[in-house]
Enzyme design. Structure first.
Site, short mmCIF file in Angstrom:
data_model
loop_
_atom_site.label_atom_id
_atom_site.label_comp_id
_atom_site.label_asym_id
_atom_site.label_seq_id
_atom_site.Cartn_x
_atom_site.Cartn_y
_atom_site.Cartn_z
N TYR A 56 0.85 -1.19 0.00
CA TYR A 56 0.00 0.00 0.00
C TYR A 56 0.89 1.24 0.00
CZ TYR A 56 -3.70 -3.27 1.47
OH TYR A 56 -4.58 -4.31 1.58
N SER A 201 -13.82 -5.35 1.82
CA SER A 201 -14.76 -4.63 0.95
C SER A 201 -16.20 -5.00 1.25
CB SER A 201 -14.45 -4.92 -0.53
OG SER A 201 -13.14 -4.53 -0.86
N PRO A 202 -16.58 -5.02 2.55
CA PRO A 202 -17.94 -5.46 2.89
C PRO A 202 -19.02 -4.56 2.33
CG PRO A 202 -16.88 -4.49 4.79
CD PRO A 202 -15.82 -4.62 3.75
#
Length: 202
Positions: A56, A201-202
């Site tokens: 990241y 990524s809910p």
């Protein structure tokens, strides 16, 4: 904030975690001040579990978390990842013991900690059996560098192979309105083996 165990033997962490991919600019420009303000808000909300990765940024997310912890004198329970070769063609992975150890040690330095709560392998290196990768992770756990073992986006069959060597504490996969694939076997496999299922990524 409610707590959840990371698998059958894992530590308790906040039921809601914070994914720090945005600190690396994946969703547009960001800054150290914005990252600090976000971490302050997460901490004040009772979130004590944060998910990051060396890729990241690369490195920017881990560096921001490490700087926040040093500045605030507080410690999140941290999950980070290693095994993707930065600068190589997309998806290139190296799951060898030497590479994973070097990646983890560099992550610990950026985060300013002696160990992380959870260490994920986010991409499989198909040259190396997952059983051998799990043996490497168990070594790192025995040495006190990681508290728990995890994999991202593997199949139920791969989880069972890894579990035949040692307990896998967590599996991370997308589980959202767009993707219900974990319902086809992964959630059931995790439940059977005592592995925490961590949706992203809910």
């Amino acid at each position: 904030m409610k707590l959840r165990k990371l698998g059958r033997h894992g530590p308790e962490v906040s039921a809601i975690a914070f994914g720090a991919m945005s600190f690396g600019g994946f969703y547009g420009p960001t800054s150290r001040d914005e990252s600090f303000a976000t971490l302050d808000a997460a901490w004040e909300s009772g979130i004590d579990f944060i998910d990051t990765s060396n890729i990241y940024g690369p490195y920017v997310s881990e560096e921001a978390i490490g700087a926040w912890q040093a500045d605030r004198g507080k410690r999140f329970k941290i999950a980070t990842k290693g095994g993707i070769v930065i600068g190589a063609p997309r998806g290139t992975a190296d799951n060898s013991e030497a590479f994973l150890r070097a990646e983890l040690e560099a992550s610990l330095t950026r985060l300013g900690v002696d160990r992380v709560t959870l260490y994920y392998i986010p991409r499989r290196d198909w040259r190396i059996p997952i059983e051998q990768v799990t043996e490497t992770l168990l070594k790192l756990k025995d040495e006190g560098l990681i508290g728990a073992i995890g994999y991202s986006e593997i199949s139920p069959a791969s989880l069972r192979l890894a579990h035949s060597v040692g307990h896998v504490d967590a599996v991370q996969s997308e589980y959202s309105l767009w993707s219900r694939l974990p319902e086809l076997g992964m959630i059931q496999a995790c439940a059977a083996l005592g592995t925490a299922f961590v949706p992203f990524s809910p």
